[in-house]
Scaffold this active site. Structure first.
Site, PDB file in Angstrom:
ATOM      1  N   LEU A  51       0.816  -1.223   0.000  1.00  0.00           N
ATOM      2  CA  LEU A  51       0.000   0.000   0.000  1.00  0.00           C
ATOM      3  C   LEU A  51       0.847   1.269   0.000  1.00  0.00           C
ATOM      4  CD1 LEU A  51      -2.694  -1.188   2.567  1.00  0.00           C
ATOM      5  CD2 LEU A  51      -2.754  -1.342   0.067  1.00  0.00           C
ATOM      6  N   HIS A  55      -3.452   4.275  -2.466  1.00  0.00           N
ATOM      7  CA  HIS A  55      -4.454   3.458  -1.766  1.00  0.00           C
ATOM      8  C   HIS A  55      -5.046   4.254  -0.590  1.00  0.00           C
ATOM      9  CE1 HIS A  55      -1.622   0.294  -3.392  1.00  0.00           C
ATOM     10  NE2 HIS A  55      -2.761  -0.158  -3.859  1.00  0.00           N
ATOM     11  N   LYS A 175      -5.998   5.912 -11.677  1.00  0.00           N
ATOM     12  CA  LYS A 175      -4.740   5.305 -12.155  1.00  0.00           C
ATOM     13  C   LYS A 175      -5.040   4.129 -13.093  1.00  0.00           C
ATOM     14  CE  LYS A 175      -0.459   3.674 -11.938  1.00  0.00           C
ATOM     15  NZ  LYS A 175      -0.655   2.268 -11.855  1.00  0.00           N
ATOM     16  N   GLN A 179     -10.022  -0.063 -15.762  1.00  0.00           N
ATOM     17  CA  GLN A 179     -10.584  -0.957 -14.741  1.00  0.00           C
ATOM     18  C   GLN A 179     -11.888  -0.371 -14.206  1.00  0.00           C
ATOM     19  OE1 GLN A 179      -8.256  -2.979 -11.490  1.00  0.00           O
ATOM     20  NE2 GLN A 179      -8.828  -1.148 -10.374  1.00  0.00           N
TER      21      GLN A 179
HETATM   22  P1  AMP Z   1      -3.854  -2.189  -6.641  1.00  0.00           P
HETATM   23  O1  AMP Z   1      -3.425  -2.550  -5.263  1.00  0.00           O
HETATM   24  O2  AMP Z   1      -2.733  -1.781  -7.542  1.00  0.00           O
HETATM   25  O3  AMP Z   1      -4.779  -3.214  -7.251  1.00  0.00           O
HETATM   26  O4  AMP Z   1      -4.735  -0.878  -6.481  1.00  0.00           O
HETATM   27  C1  AMP Z   1      -5.870  -0.848  -5.652  1.00  0.00           C
HETATM   28  C2  AMP Z   1      -6.646   0.412  -5.945  1.00  0.00           C
HETATM   29  O5  AMP Z   1      -5.828   1.549  -5.691  1.00  0.00           O
HETATM   30  C3  AMP Z   1      -7.085   0.494  -7.415  1.00  0.00           C
HETATM   31  O6  AMP Z   1      -8.409   0.988  -7.481  1.00  0.00           O
HETATM   32  C4  AMP Z   1      -6.105   1.469  -7.999  1.00  0.00           C
HETATM   33  O7  AMP Z   1      -6.601   2.180  -9.109  1.00  0.00           O
HETATM   34  C5  AMP Z   1      -5.864   2.400  -6.813  1.00  0.00           C
HETATM   35  N1  AMP Z   1      -4.589   3.105  -6.989  1.00  0.00           N
HETATM   36  C6  AMP Z   1      -3.374   2.567  -7.251  1.00  0.00           C
HETATM   37  N2  AMP Z   1      -2.451   3.533  -7.412  1.00  0.00           N
HETATM   38  C7  AMP Z   1      -3.099   4.707  -7.267  1.00  0.00           C
HETATM   39  C8  AMP Z   1      -2.697   6.088  -7.330  1.00  0.00           C
HETATM   40  N3  AMP Z   1      -1.449   6.438  -7.588  1.00  0.00           N
HETATM   41  N4  AMP Z   1      -3.639   7.022  -7.123  1.00  0.00           N
HETATM   42  C9  AMP Z   1      -4.929   6.685  -6.877  1.00  0.00           C
HETATM   43  N5  AMP Z   1      -5.366   5.426  -6.795  1.00  0.00           N
HETATM   44  C10 AMP Z   1      -4.468   4.445  -6.990  1.00  0.00           C
END
Ligand code: AMP
Length: 317
Positions: A51, A55, A175, A179
């Site tokens: 995280l 996140h 990001k 999705q």
């Molecule tokens: P992940 O753990 O990569 O699957 O991401 C979980 C959630 O966090 C997803 O909805 C991502 O789009 C969001 N997320 C990841 N990186 C960012 C970021 N830099 N800014 C905003 N949301 C993010």
């Protein structure tokens, strides 16, 4: 029921006293969820762990909007191709739990693959058994071209989570904008009773979108990776200022000018740059509606040159 609610609100308005509950099974989530049936707003943030502030921004929004916040940590095998980085994907559970506690998360659900996929989950799609969710159309654009089963994996696991947790609202980051479009379509057309919210991209001070996969890169390459956003931002500026006269070529040129030195030095290999319609994700030639400028670029690590990391980014204009 109201007793739970009022207790929780009193606690969170003073210093927080309720500990984060950590569970690993569906029965435990349902037991927890049953305490609030029908009465409380539940926010949900699905993650794959490792995280960061991106996140955290989703979780903070959920805390603001809801009575309780649930976070899942699950590195979902079905969204990884056999050639991708499932085994190497960074896992930092202890640090993640510390962060989640400090943010005041109520429930962490960290299931095993066996819990989420009772029939097992081989990476080879041909060998997979059980229900899978395909959101045809929007899944096949952009990322779907390079990662053909990626959104099938994402949609499947997110629907499973929504069925287990039944949240009022679920939060996703811009990001991963495609999705969001895929999941929103899934929820709308499978009539899932959860509202999805997309939150802005959290970036480092020089523009690089925060990502768990940034961990794979050395400091020098991370510095260089800031230019991904510089390229997109230049196209964004051009489109904002000269929307009527912009063409795909002129926008591409603008991005290219910034990236070319890094392409020449072998730091960047471009997978795609896209100028797409916000709802259909179809490539556009006219720029009168809301446009997603997005990219996927392979960034070679300067320290360990055998290492190549595929990064994605986007801006919406
Ligand atoms: P992940 O753990 O990569 O699957 O991401 C979980 C959630 O966090 C997803 O909805 C991502 O789009 C969001 N997320 C990841 N990186 C960012 C970021 N830099 N800014 C905003 N949301 C993010």
């Amino acid at each position: 029921m109201n007793h739970h609610l009022s207790k929780k609100k009193t606690d969170s308005s003073r210093s927080r006293r309720i500990e984060m509950k950590v569970v690993h099974t569906i029965a435990e989530v349902r037991q927890w969820r049953a305490l609030f049936a029908g009465s409380a707003k539940i926010g949900f943030v699905p993650t794959m762990g490792c995280l960061h502030e991106g996140h955290a921004s989703l979780i903070k929004q959920s805390k603001q909007d809801n009575d309780f916040t649930v976070v899942s940590i699950f590195v979902n095998p079905s969204q990884f191709a056999p050639t991708e980085d499932l085994d190497q994907y960074p896992r930092t559970m202890d640090a993640d739990m510390t962060l989640l506690k400090s943010l005041g998360v109520d429930l962490l659900f960290a299931p095993t693959a066996k819990v989420m996929y009772p029939q097992g989950i081989p990476l080879d799609v041909e060998k997979q058994r059980g229900p899978f969710v395909s959101v045809l159309g929007v899944s096949e654009m952009l990322e779907g071209k390079t990662r053909p089963n990626f959104f099938r994996g994402v949609a499947t696991v997110v629907l499973k989570f929504l069925n287990i947790i039944t949240p009022t609202v679920a939060y996703f980051g811009q990001k991963d904008i495609q999705q969001f479009v895929v999941l929103n379509t899934m929820c709308n057309e499978l009539f899932v009773n959860t509202t999805l919210i997309m939150m802005p991209i959290v970036r480092g001070t020089e523009g690089l979108a925060l990502s768990s996969r940034n961990k794979y890169l050395c400091d020098e390459s991370l510095q260089i990776a800031n230019n991904l956003y510089r390229g997109l931002h230049a196209a964004e500026t051009m489109l904002t200022q000269q929307r009527a006269v912009c063409t795909r070529e002129s926008l591409l040129d603008t991005v290219q000018k910034i990236w070319q030195p890094f392409i020449d030095q072998g730091d960047f290999k471009v997978d795609y740059v896209s100028f797409a319609d916000w709802t259909t994700l179809e490539e556009v030639n006219k720029f009168d509606g809301k446009v997603i400028i997005s990219c996927a670029v392979y960034v070679k690590d300067r320290k360990d040159t055998t290492r190549v990391v595929r990064l994605i980014d986007n801006v919406v204009v």
